[in-house]
Design an enzyme around this catalytic site. Structure first.
Site, mmCIF file in Angstrom:
data_model
loop_
_atom_site.group_PDB
_atom_site.id
_atom_site.type_symbol
_atom_site.label_atom_id
_atom_site.label_comp_id
_atom_site.label_asym_id
_atom_site.label_seq_id
_atom_site.Cartn_x
_atom_site.Cartn_y
_atom_site.Cartn_z
ATOM 1 N N PRO A 223 0.929 -1.037 0.181
ATOM 2 C CA PRO A 223 -0.030 -0.029 0.122
ATOM 3 C C PRO A 223 1.013 1.230 -0.021
ATOM 4 O O PRO A 223 1.720 1.475 1.117
ATOM 5 C CB PRO A 223 -0.600 -0.099 1.482
ATOM 6 C CG PRO A 223 0.043 -1.083 2.269
ATOM 7 C CD PRO A 223 0.893 -1.966 1.262
ATOM 8 N N ASP A 399 5.782 2.286 2.191
ATOM 9 C CA ASP A 399 5.046 1.126 2.518
ATOM 10 C C ASP A 399 3.844 1.614 3.670
ATOM 11 O O ASP A 399 4.617 1.810 4.835
ATOM 12 C CB ASP A 399 5.726 -0.077 2.840
ATOM 13 C CG ASP A 399 4.948 -1.099 3.063
ATOM 14 O OD1 ASP A 399 3.673 -1.128 3.310
ATOM 15 O OD2 ASP A 399 5.430 -2.486 2.670
ATOM 16 N N HIS A 400 2.944 1.962 3.639
ATOM 17 C CA HIS A 400 2.033 2.683 4.603
ATOM 18 C C HIS A 400 1.855 1.345 5.754
ATOM 19 O O HIS A 400 1.099 1.829 6.779
ATOM 20 C CB HIS A 400 0.840 2.907 4.023
ATOM 21 C CG HIS A 400 -0.118 4.025 4.881
ATOM 22 N ND1 HIS A 400 0.537 4.625 6.089
ATOM 23 C CD2 HIS A 400 -1.009 4.721 4.656
ATOM 24 C CE1 HIS A 400 -0.344 5.319 6.521
ATOM 25 N NE2 HIS A 400 -1.162 5.765 5.710
ATOM 26 N N ARG A 401 1.995 0.324 5.545
ATOM 27 C CA ARG A 401 1.978 -0.913 6.584
ATOM 28 C C ARG A 401 3.199 -0.626 7.675
ATOM 29 O O ARG A 401 3.055 -1.058 8.821
ATOM 30 C CB ARG A 401 2.271 -2.100 5.984
ATOM 31 C CG ARG A 401 0.995 -2.839 5.028
ATOM 32 C CD ARG A 401 1.146 -3.943 4.427
ATOM 33 N NE ARG A 401 2.643 -3.858 3.518
ATOM 34 C CZ ARG A 401 3.171 -4.969 3.011
ATOM 35 N NH1 ARG A 401 2.667 -6.018 2.809
ATOM 36 N NH2 ARG A 401 4.082 -4.580 2.170
ATOM 37 N N VAL A 403 5.266 2.516 7.568
ATOM 38 C CA VAL A 403 5.559 4.017 7.950
ATOM 39 C C VAL A 403 4.103 4.787 8.137
ATOM 40 O O VAL A 403 3.223 4.733 6.954
ATOM 41 C CB VAL A 403 6.391 4.769 7.027
ATOM 42 C CG1 VAL A 403 6.408 6.199 6.766
ATOM 43 C CG2 VAL A 403 7.841 4.049 6.807
#
Ligand code: CAO
Length: 427
Positions: A223, A399-401, A403
């Protein structure tokens, strides 16, 4: 002695159309196995085998009109033939009044609500599954494969889902490596472009194919968020130019990229979650205490990403010298696999080419990539007046998982501060 198998009592229908022949001569069938599907204006039904045996001859074809008593096929009864399996699936045969006649089991109406246990390997939307327009045998087949029928497009008459549709759906899911996880998209059609004009086919390079595969995987599985920002590099550029003049004779090109590598190292120290990878289970974060920075290099054969190792322990000049070597090696195809491994974060610099911003794709297993676009002299308000400042556009994808958005903005703000104080990056 082969027995004649005929259409049983199918209720109020005088004549129905054969829409699918589900067995072939030579097939061994168990009692209750579906032999053909028939369709009336109102319903689709499957005609089951009254007993176990071997099919010796088929007497109907798709499109035939049949009614009670019509001959379907010849069946050699066999004691050895397997009995109808008593599985969860078999329980879908709901007896109709006709089922009380033992010699002629009742057709199974597709309108039956599904009573199967969903496959543990797939999430099936029971409502859309039950509404799907498909025969019981196709439903059973879809259940066995864990396919959510509601998501399968039907290519049969009036959009009916047939067995081949389920097979294509599974093939597509496997080809995409999604295992039916919701990423199934319509396949790209094969198009003959020459119908519109002259064309030429060019084979993709090995690098193109490899990077394409990894980029696609990273794009669909990570993501992404891209944080845009600008850094004031007015002083940095002046320093770079003076250093460039100083080192020119030594054959070292002091580039913007060398400063950026030092700034990224500082950013990784400040925000250690950027210097991490998710472990294979996705349950833990592996934090790294080393600082290897990947550099995207454009070569005639495609994109490669060599790594500057231990950039924290190298001076700006060391890094500039190394950059010259590795980008040359990349273009001469002399990079070894080890030269491109172990990166912590990648920089993709398109500034020398142009553009204002872009959205780079995270180079997994890294969790962030810094895109750099062309710097621009910009009027910046200093509180009293507009000042011409050289502004460098930054595009940080992460990577929004791993950060959070706040850390994304903190990282680019921090980069802005360290790039504005370029002297601190020289050592
Ligand atoms: N803004 C304006 N000008 C810039 C700049 C920027 N941000 N960055 C570099 N430049 C200028 C430099 O000043 C230099 O100009 P001169 O030749 O007049 O001195 C010129 O662009 C070349 O710069 P450079 O020699 O410093 O090289 P670089 O650091 O820009 O690039 C490398 C090196 C290997 C990164 C580059 O050649 C490259 O391959 N870039 C493409 C990377 C890529 O494809 N990324 C996409 C990946 S994601 O799909």
């Amino acid at each position: 002695m082969a027995k004649e198998i005929v259409i049983p009592d199918i209720g109020d229908f005088d004549s129905v159309e054969v829409i699918e022949v589900l067995v072939e001569a030579g097939d061994t069938v168990a009692a209750e196995d579906s032999l053909i599907s028939v369709e009336s204006d109102k319903a689709t039904m499957e005609i089951p085998a009254p007993e176990a045996g071997v099919v010796t001859e088929i007497k109907v074809e798709v499109g035939d009109q049949v009614s009670q008593g019509s001959l379907i096929l010849l069946l050699e009864p066999s004691d050895a033939a397997p009995a109808a399996p008593v599985t969860q699936e078999a329980t879908t045969t709901t007896p109709t009044p006709a089922a009380s006649k033992p010699a002629a089991p009742a057709p199974q109406s597709v309108a039956q609500p599904p009573q199967h246990r969903p496959s543990p390997t797939a999430k099936i939307d029971e409502v859309s599954f039950s509404r799907a327009y498909a025969s019981p045998s196709v439903r059973k087949f879809a259940r066995e494969l864990g396919v959510d029928l509601g998501r399968v497009s039907g290519s049969g008459r009036k959009g009916r889902v047939i067995k081949d549709d389920v097979k294509s759906f599974v093939k597509q899911a496997l080809a995409q490596g999604t295992g039916g996880s919701g990423l199934a998209v319509a396949p790209m059609p094969e198009i003959d472009f020459s119908q519109w004009g002259d064309v030429e086919t060019q084979k993709l390079s090995k690098i193109n194919k490899l990077t394409g595969k990894f980029l696609h995987r990273n794009w669909v599985t990570i993501p992404h968020v891209t944080q845009f920002d600008q850094a004031d590099i007015t002083e940095l550029d002046a320093l770079r130019k003076s250093m460039a003049a100083e080192y020119k004779d030594k054959g070292i090109k002091i580039t913007m990229l060398a400063f950026l590598i030092k700034a990224v190292v500082a950013g990784l120290r400040e925000l250690p979650r950027f210097n991490a990878s998710l472990d294979a289970s996705g349950e833990s974060l592996i934090l790294k205490n080393y600082f290897n920075i990947g550099i995207a290099v454009d070569t005639p054969d495609g994109l490669v990403v060599p790594v500057v190792r231990d950039a924290d322990s190298k001076t700006l000049v060391d890094i500039a010298a190394e950059l010259g070597e590795i980008s040359q090696k990349a273009r001469d195809k002399k990079l070894k696999p080890a030269d491109m491994q172990g990166g912590c974060m990648t920089i993709s610099s398109l500034g020398g080419i142009g553009g204002t911003q872009f959205t780079p794709i995270v180079n997994a297993p890294e969790v962030a990539i810094l895109g750099v676009s062309r710097h621009k002299m910009t009027p910046v308000w200093n509180g009293k007046t507009f000042e011409p400042r050289l502004m460098l556009p930054l595009s940080l994808s992460y990577d929004h998982r791993v950060v959070d958005g706040a850390d994304g903005a903190r990282f680019t703000s921090f980069m802005g501060r360290v790039l504005a104080d370029a002297n601190g990056l020289v050592k």
